[in-house]
Design a protein around this motif. Structure first.
Motif, PDB file in Angstrom:
ATOM      1  N   ALA A  58       0.829  -1.206   0.000  1.00 60.46           N
ATOM      2  CA  ALA A  58       0.000   0.000   0.000  1.00 60.46           C
ATOM      3  C   ALA A  58       0.863   1.255   0.000  1.00 60.46           C
ATOM      4  CB  ALA A  58      -0.933  -0.011   1.208  1.00 60.46           C
ATOM      5  N   LEU A  59       1.995   1.195   0.682  1.00 58.34           N
ATOM      6  CA  LEU A  59       2.886   2.352   0.751  1.00 58.34           C
ATOM      7  C   LEU A  59       3.523   2.640  -0.602  1.00 58.34           C
ATOM      8  CD1 LEU A  59       3.715   4.286   2.996  1.00 58.34           C
ATOM      9  CD2 LEU A  59       5.689   2.831   3.453  1.00 58.34           C
ATOM     10  N   SER A  60       3.732   1.600  -1.401  1.00 54.85           N
ATOM     11  CA  SER A  60       4.349   1.794  -2.714  1.00 54.85           C
ATOM     12  C   SER A  60       3.461   2.614  -3.640  1.00 54.85           C
ATOM     13  CB  SER A  60       4.663   0.444  -3.358  1.00 54.85           C
ATOM     14  OG  SER A  60       3.481  -0.223  -3.759  1.00 54.85           O
ATOM     15  N   ILE A  61       2.152   2.633  -3.379  1.00 53.66           N
ATOM     16  CA  ILE A  61       1.217   3.398  -4.211  1.00 53.66           C
ATOM     17  C   ILE A  61       0.694   4.628  -3.482  1.00 53.66           C
ATOM     18  CG2 ILE A  61       0.519   1.534  -5.753  1.00 53.66           C
ATOM     19  CD1 ILE A  61      -1.873   1.048  -3.833  1.00 53.66           C
ATOM     20  N   THR A  62       1.397   5.015  -2.416  1.00 53.96           N
ATOM     21  CA  THR A  62       1.071   6.217  -1.652  1.00 53.96           C
ATOM     22  C   THR A  62       2.010   7.343  -2.089  1.00 53.96           C
ATOM     23  OG1 THR A  62       0.095   5.111   0.255  1.00 53.96           O
ATOM     24  CG2 THR A  62       1.207   7.202   0.686  1.00 53.96           C
ATOM     25  N   GLY A  63       1.472   8.555  -2.189  1.00 56.21           N
ATOM     26  CA  GLY A  63       2.253   9.659  -2.730  1.00 56.21           C
ATOM     27  C   GLY A  63       3.128  10.398  -1.739  1.00 56.21           C
ATOM     28  N   ASN A  64       2.750  10.397  -0.458  1.00 57.72           N
ATOM     29  CA  ASN A  64       3.426  11.220   0.539  1.00 57.72           C
ATOM     30  C   ASN A  64       4.875  10.776   0.752  1.00 57.72           C
ATOM     31  OD1 ASN A  64       4.295  11.946   3.378  1.00 57.72           O
ATOM     32  ND2 ASN A  64       2.356  13.043   3.302  1.00 57.72           N
ATOM     33  N   GLU A  65       5.819  11.659   0.456  1.00 59.09           N
ATOM     34  CA  GLU A  65       7.241  11.321   0.521  1.00 59.09           C
ATOM     35  C   GLU A  65       7.673  10.954   1.933  1.00 59.09           C
ATOM     36  OE1 GLU A  65      11.635  13.292  -0.531  1.00 59.09           O
ATOM     37  OE2 GLU A  65       9.778  14.430  -0.866  1.00 59.09           O
ATOM     38  N   PHE A  66       7.171  11.661   2.934  1.00 65.03           N
ATOM     39  CA  PHE A  66       7.538  11.391   4.325  1.00 65.03           C
ATOM     40  C   PHE A  66       7.133   9.978   4.730  1.00 65.03           C
ATOM     41  CE2 PHE A  66       6.142  11.406   8.823  1.00 65.03           C
ATOM     42  CZ  PHE A  66       7.369  11.623   9.433  1.00 65.03           C
ATOM     43  N   LYS A  67       5.911   9.599   4.384  1.00 64.50           N
ATOM     44  CA  LYS A  67       5.437   8.256   4.732  1.00 64.50           C
ATOM     45  C   LYS A  67       6.175   7.190   3.933  1.00 64.50           C
ATOM     46  CE  LYS A  67       0.854   9.444   6.484  1.00 64.50           C
ATOM     47  NZ  LYS A  67       1.089  10.858   6.703  1.00 64.50           N
ATOM     48  N   ARG A  68       6.451   7.452   2.665  1.00 67.66           N
ATOM     49  CA  ARG A  68       7.181   6.492   1.835  1.00 67.66           C
ATOM     50  C   ARG A  68       8.594   6.267   2.383  1.00 67.66           C
ATOM     51  NH1 ARG A  68       5.522   5.377  -3.364  1.00 67.66           N
ATOM     52  NH2 ARG A  68       7.678   5.319  -4.067  1.00 67.66           N
ATOM     53  N   HIS A  69       9.203   7.338   2.862  1.00 60.53           N
ATOM     54  CA  HIS A  69      10.563   7.239   3.381  1.00 60.53           C
ATOM     55  C   HIS A  69      10.641   6.280   4.561  1.00 60.53           C
ATOM     56  CE1 HIS A  69      14.665   8.534   4.207  1.00 60.53           C
ATOM     57  NE2 HIS A  69      14.329   8.701   5.470  1.00 60.53           N
ATOM     58  N   GLY A  70       9.557   6.172   5.315  1.00 57.89           N
ATOM     59  CA  GLY A  70       9.532   5.292   6.479  1.00 57.89           C
ATOM     60  C   GLY A  70       9.667   3.827   6.136  1.00 57.89           C
ATOM     61  N   ALA A  71       9.472   3.459   4.865  1.00 56.75           N
ATOM     62  CA  ALA A  71       9.585   2.054   4.463  1.00 56.75           C
ATOM     63  C   ALA A  71      11.002   1.534   4.664  1.00 56.75           C
ATOM     64  CB  ALA A  71       9.174   1.888   3.002  1.00 56.75           C
ATOM     65  N   GLY A  72      11.995   2.387   4.456  1.00 57.56           N
ATOM     66  CA  GLY A  72      13.382   1.994   4.645  1.00 57.56           C
ATOM     67  C   GLY A  72      13.975   1.203   3.497  1.00 57.56           C
ATOM     68  N   ILE A  73      13.167   0.906   2.479  1.00 55.34           N
ATOM     69  CA  ILE A  73      13.647   0.186   1.297  1.00 55.34           C
ATOM     70  C   ILE A  73      13.027   0.834   0.063  1.00 55.34           C
ATOM     71  CG2 ILE A  73      13.907  -2.015   2.520  1.00 55.34           C
ATOM     72  CD1 ILE A  73      11.275  -2.905   1.166  1.00 55.34           C
ATOM     73  N   PRO A  74      13.586   0.591  -1.120  1.00 55.73           N
ATOM     74  CA  PRO A  74      12.960   1.107  -2.339  1.00 55.73           C
ATOM     75  C   PRO A  74      11.567   0.496  -2.520  1.00 55.73           C
ATOM     76  CG  PRO A  74      15.213   0.394  -2.777  1.00 55.73           C
ATOM     77  CD  PRO A  74      14.865  -0.108  -1.410  1.00 55.73           C
ATOM     78  N   LEU A  75      10.645   1.308  -2.984  1.00 52.69           N
ATOM     79  CA  LEU A  75       9.269   0.853  -3.214  1.00 52.69           C
ATOM     80  C   LEU A  75       9.060   0.733  -4.721  1.00 52.69           C
ATOM     81  CD1 LEU A  75       7.541   3.129  -0.553  1.00 52.69           C
ATOM     82  CD2 LEU A  75       7.942   0.662  -0.375  1.00 52.69           C
ATOM     83  N   HIS A  76       8.899  -0.488  -5.183  1.00 54.69           N
ATOM     84  CA  HIS A  76       8.855  -0.760  -6.620  1.00 54.69           C
ATOM     85  C   HIS A  76       7.452  -1.159  -7.086  1.00 54.69           C
ATOM     86  CE1 HIS A  76      13.143  -0.402  -6.710  1.00 54.69           C
ATOM     87  NE2 HIS A  76      13.352  -1.470  -5.958  1.00 54.69           N
TER      88      HIS A  76
END
Length: 424
Positions: A151-169
């Motif tokens: 779900a995070l990979s298709i989320t736009g917010n950069e701050f929230k995406r950064h929390g993944a800690g890995i590339p989102l493909h």
């Protein structure tokens, strides 16, 4: 009038993770809730224009749902049952079919993924990929679909995406309706990418969208835009997934937010207020021909929250006629008029009113002002949250069944808060 907050939050500051967020915006200890009101340990009363981030469309501790819940617990009803057949689940499925789906001529099977919205999205993405054999999913700018990795990979917010800690493909982002500053139609942009073999964009398994982007800033897609996206999906044999987790269950007026557009998604994700009472609950609806799961292929320990089945079944009675829909439309008009008046009378806000139904937003295009207004409102007894990438939008999302007197009082506090901030 300013409320005196004396709560000692040391226990939370010392022992709870720094990841906590809402308790920083609302720094008191809440002890009681009923309808559209919350009370803290000191007895301060707050009007709730937050509604559990959209999980409490019917307010706190709705009496009929509470009665059904207590009755079920008292008779030792099954609380935990994995995905076993239970009486509570049976009742919910029957109610969902007879009250919601059949009257709308919607043939969908229901899947119980995990108890939260992001689980509903993960199930939808996995199913679309399984059916099509494709890996990419297309989403839109400023989208929010959840905090698990898919779900995070298709989320736009950069701050929230950064929390993944890995590339989102395995995701491609396209411009949402009205995102392009030149005013051009973003569906033409989308279709060109899919049509042109030189675009570098492969055909996705699915396109996922919110009809009103909640966390993204109360951005509203026009019905024409939604229809065009559906047409593109049909043209290119792409699954259409509607994430109706926050905008659905009556928040925009109709039970499903996409109903007025006349579209028919392949998969629908619901959570938050589908449970009625604020209990963790999520469902993924799919057209019957898409139900190609193998038994146990997508499972989890908490797939069926039986307590939520009970309250959800009771909540669906709100939708046996159009009474609540009309109320949401009427109250939404009240909020719209009051917010427009604020924008007109206070040009310093550089404001703009957004939203549908009782999912409204006051966008303040002045740095920090949205957050400042919400802080001031809390001090005056009103709970609001912000939305948007820069917290620039003040969200107005009270319970759908809020009393009109409380709605007007809350809007008065919001107006006072705007004036307080503008005086500084």
């Amino acid at each position: 009038m300013t409320i005196k907050i004396n709560s000692d939050l040391n226990i939370f500051n010392e022992h709870e993770s720094e990841v906590r967020s809402y308790c920083r915006s609302f720094p008191t200890i809440f002890s009681k809730a009923q309808g559209e009101f919350l009370w803290d340990k000191e007895g301060n009363e707050f009007i709730d224009f937050f509604a559990g981030a959209g999980a409490l469309n019917y307010g706190h501790n709705h009496p009929k749902m509470k009665e059904k819940l207590l009755e079920y617990v008292q008779k030792d009803g099954v609380t935990h049952g994995l995905d076993m057949a239970t009486e509570a689940k049976e009742d919910f499925i029957k109610q969902l079919q007879s009250i919601v789906l059949e009257p709308r001529n919607m043939a969908y099977k229901v899947m119980f993924p995990g108890p939260t919205g992001t689980n509903a999205v993960e199930g939808a993405l996995k199913l679309a990929r399984k059916i099509t054999g494709r890996t990419t999913v297309m989403s839109f700018t400023n989208a929010f679909h959840g905090m698990t990795l898919g779900a995070l990979s298709i989320t736009g917010n950069e701050f929230k995406r950064h929390g993944a800690g890995i590339p989102l493909h395995n995701a491609v982002v396209m411009p949402y309706d009205k995102f392009l500053k030149d005013g051009s139609d973003s569906t033409k942009y989308l279709e060109q990418f899919l049509s042109d073999d030189g675009s570098g964009v492969s055909k996705p398994a699915a396109i996922i969208l919110e009809t009103v982007q909640g966390e993204g800033g109360i951005n509203v897609a026009s019905f024409d835009w939604l229809k065009r996206v559906e047409e593109i999906c049909r043209k290119f044999d792409i699954f259409l997934i509607v994430d109706d987790i926050q905008a659905g269950v009556g928040r925009t007026g109709t039970f499903f937010s996409f109903e007025p557009a006349g579209i028919k998604p392949d998969i629908i994700c619901l959570s938050k207020s589908i449970g009625g009472y604020g209990l963790p609950f999520a469902i993924t609806l799919m057209k019957p021909e898409h139900d190609i799961w193998e038994p146990g292929e997508h499972n989890g320990t908490f797939r069926g929250n039986n307590l939520a089945f009970v309250t959800a079944s009771e909540a669906l009675h709100f939708w046996e006629d159009d009474t609540l829909s009309k109320e949401v439309e009427r109250k939404g008009d009240i909020v719209q008029a009051r917010l427009e008046k604020l924008v007109e009378h206070h040009p310093e806000l550089n404001g703009e009113v957004r939203g549908r139904g009782l999912m409204k937003g006051l966008a303040c295009h002045v740095e920090g002002m949205g957050s400042d207004i919400c802080c001031s409102a809390f001090e005056k007894g009103l709970i609001l949250e912000t939305a948007g990438i820069d917290d620039e939008v003040v969200k107005v999302m009270p319970p759908l069944n809020i009393k009109e007197e409380s709605l007007e009082k809350g809007l008065d506090i919001l107006e006072e808060s705007v004036k307080t901030i503008l005086k500084k």
